[in-house]
Design a protein around this motif. Structure first.
Motif, PDB file in Angstrom:
ATOM      1  N   ARG A 107      -5.249   3.453   4.663  1.00 28.18           N
ATOM      2  CA  ARG A 107      -5.269   2.767   6.075  1.00 28.18           C
ATOM      3  C   ARG A 107      -6.598   2.585   6.296  1.00 28.18           C
ATOM      4  O   ARG A 107      -7.225   3.698   6.532  1.00 28.18           O
ATOM      5  N   LEU A 108      -6.831   1.379   6.756  1.00 26.67           N
ATOM      6  CA  LEU A 108      -8.190   1.324   7.415  1.00 26.67           C
ATOM      7  C   LEU A 108      -8.173   0.656   8.742  1.00 26.67           C
ATOM      8  O   LEU A 108      -7.193  -0.250   8.764  1.00 26.67           O
ATOM      9  N   LEU A 119      -6.034  -2.541   7.948  1.00 25.04           N
ATOM     10  CA  LEU A 119      -5.645  -2.756   6.892  1.00 25.04           C
ATOM     11  C   LEU A 119      -4.646  -1.991   6.120  1.00 25.04           C
ATOM     12  O   LEU A 119      -4.816  -0.496   6.986  1.00 25.04           O
ATOM     13  N   GLU A 120      -3.600  -1.983   5.267  1.00 28.43           N
ATOM     14  CA  GLU A 120      -2.917  -1.062   4.668  1.00 28.43           C
ATOM     15  C   GLU A 120      -2.574  -1.393   3.334  1.00 28.43           C
ATOM     16  O   GLU A 120      -2.252  -2.808   3.277  1.00 28.43           O
ATOM     17  N   VAL A 135      -6.098  -1.820  -9.157  1.00 27.42           N
ATOM     18  CA  VAL A 135      -5.448  -2.868  -8.595  1.00 27.42           C
ATOM     19  C   VAL A 135      -4.951  -2.525  -7.366  1.00 27.42           C
ATOM     20  O   VAL A 135      -4.391  -1.594  -7.009  1.00 27.42           O
ATOM     21  N   ILE A 136      -5.038  -3.564  -6.486  1.00 26.46           N
ATOM     22  CA  ILE A 136      -4.522  -3.274  -5.044  1.00 26.46           C
ATOM     23  C   ILE A 136      -3.177  -4.170  -5.062  1.00 26.46           C
ATOM     24  O   ILE A 136      -3.027  -5.219  -5.204  1.00 26.46           O
ATOM     25  N   THR A 137      -2.396  -3.302  -4.366  1.00 28.66           N
ATOM     26  CA  THR A 137      -0.905  -3.810  -4.121  1.00 28.66           C
ATOM     27  C   THR A 137      -0.616  -3.503  -2.601  1.00 28.66           C
ATOM     28  O   THR A 137      -1.086  -2.896  -1.901  1.00 28.66           O
ATOM     29  N   ASP A 138       0.590  -4.259  -2.326  1.00 27.42           N
ATOM     30  CA  ASP A 138       1.058  -4.177  -1.077  1.00 27.42           C
ATOM     31  C   ASP A 138       0.225  -4.169   0.286  1.00 27.42           C
ATOM     32  O   ASP A 138       0.047  -3.484   0.951  1.00 27.42           O
ATOM     33  N   LEU A 139      -0.723  -5.165   0.210  1.00 30.75           N
ATOM     34  CA  LEU A 139      -1.709  -5.337   1.082  1.00 30.75           C
ATOM     35  C   LEU A 139      -1.134  -5.785   2.415  1.00 30.75           C
ATOM     36  O   LEU A 139      -0.414  -6.791   2.268  1.00 30.75           O
ATOM     37  N   SER A 140      -1.475  -5.308   3.385  1.00 27.90           N
ATOM     38  CA  SER A 140      -0.953  -5.716   4.784  1.00 27.90           C
ATOM     39  C   SER A 140      -2.251  -5.928   5.735  1.00 27.90           C
ATOM     40  O   SER A 140      -3.001  -4.742   5.699  1.00 27.90           O
ATOM     41  N   GLY A 162      -4.223 -10.083  -2.650  1.00 28.65           N
ATOM     42  CA  GLY A 162      -4.700  -8.585  -2.715  1.00 28.65           C
ATOM     43  C   GLY A 162      -6.398  -8.689  -3.010  1.00 28.65           C
ATOM     44  O   GLY A 162      -6.596  -7.592  -3.838  1.00 28.65           O
ATOM     45  N   ASN A 163      -7.114  -9.591  -2.426  1.00 30.71           N
ATOM     46  CA  ASN A 163      -8.514  -9.604  -2.495  1.00 30.71           C
ATOM     47  C   ASN A 163      -9.345  -8.978  -1.496  1.00 30.71           C
ATOM     48  O   ASN A 163      -9.350  -9.998  -0.551  1.00 30.71           O
TER      49      ASN A 163
END
Length: 286
Positions: A107-108, A119-120, A135-140, A162-163
């Motif tokens: 969490r940012l 960001l989460e 790998v980044i997943t579930d980006l909110s 997810g970039n």
């Protein structure tokens, strides 16, 4: 049975004698004084230093670590000034960990110029013998940028892909224009308070120019910040007019060409000069 008892007794006597001998030897060592010459002491210290340096080979000294930390802090300060991005909080939690797989939830929160963001996301790290992949997943993403439809589309696109690198690079450019627009509106409102009006405040995307002596006459300068789904940012300015009918009949040609002339001034002189010239024209209008 008696033989067993005798054997145990003999073993006890043997141990007692051994303990007595050790105690006597210890006492003798305690009463002996051992002296070393200065040369022997210096040689011992140098030997210890060589051994210590050998053990710590490949490690950095405290002074080197301090210098490296200061260098990293200077680089971080430069990046924050260059990009405008500052992180205010960060937390992470490991939700899964195996030999070759680690999943952490991050969490940012922070701000970029006058825009704040949250960001989460989950970071999946896979390790094999040759390399480590992430790998980044579930980006909110939550952005406080008002009702900007372009930004909303960009955020949705970034969440799907997810970039994070594209997000922060585009956020820096978008927020810089956002801050530039806010400061420009503030400047002209302070300089021409009787002519410049900000119906939506400094965070709005337009200003109104009115001449107090001309009722019903106003010019609206619209300043949008377009950002596409790939993150490319472009400022888009235009001029809208509101003119009383009697004035419109008298100066029809001039009013109709005003938006085109304003766009030409933008190309020739830049945003601030174009707006300044337009404000002066409105102020002198009779």
């Amino acid at each position: 049975m008696d033989n067993s008892i005798c054997q145990v007794y003999e073993e006890i006597q043997s141990l007692e004698e051994e303990i007595k001998l050790l105690a006597e030897k210890y006492e003798e060592n305690q009463h002996e004084s051992t002296f070393f010459s200065d040369e022997e002491i210096v040689m011992s210290i140098k030997s210890f230093q060589r051994e210590f340096q050998g053990e710590s080979k490949g490690r950095e000294s405290p002074s080197d670590l301090k210098a490296e930390l200061e260098s990293l802090e200077a680089d971080l300060s430069f990046l924050m000034k260059f990009t405008g991005i500052q992180f205010t909080s960060h937390s992470k939690k490991t939700v899964e960990k195996t030999r070759n797989r680690t999943v952490q939830k991050h969490r940012l929160s922070g701000n970029c110029h006058s825009l704040s963001f949250q960001l989460e996301f989950q970071l999946l790290e896979m390790q094999n013998k040759e390399s480590v992949s992430a790998v980044i997943t579930d980006l909110s993403i939550i952005m406080e940028s008002g009702e900007d439809s372009d930004m909303s589309k960009f955020v949705s696109s970034t969440e799907e892909r997810g970039n994070l690198l594209t997000f922060f690079r585009s956020l820096s450019s978008y927020a810089e224009w956002y801050e530039h627009r806010r400061c420009t509106f503030l400047h002209f409102k302070a300089k021409y308070p009787d002519i410049v009006t900000l119906p939506e405040g400094l965070l709005g995307d337009y200003i109104i120019l009115r001449n107090p002596k001309l009722s019903g006459f106003e010019l609206m300068i619209v300043w949008k910040i377009h950002i596409d789904e790939e993150g490319r940012t472009t400022p888009v300015l235009d001029l809208l007019t509101k003119v009383p009918e009697q004035v419109l009949q008298q100066k029809m040609a001039t009013i109709e060409t005003a938006p085109a002339r304003f766009r030409s001034m933008l190309l020739l002189f830049g945003i601030e000069t174009a707006i300044e010239n337009l404000i002066k024209v409105v102020g002198l209008e009779k």
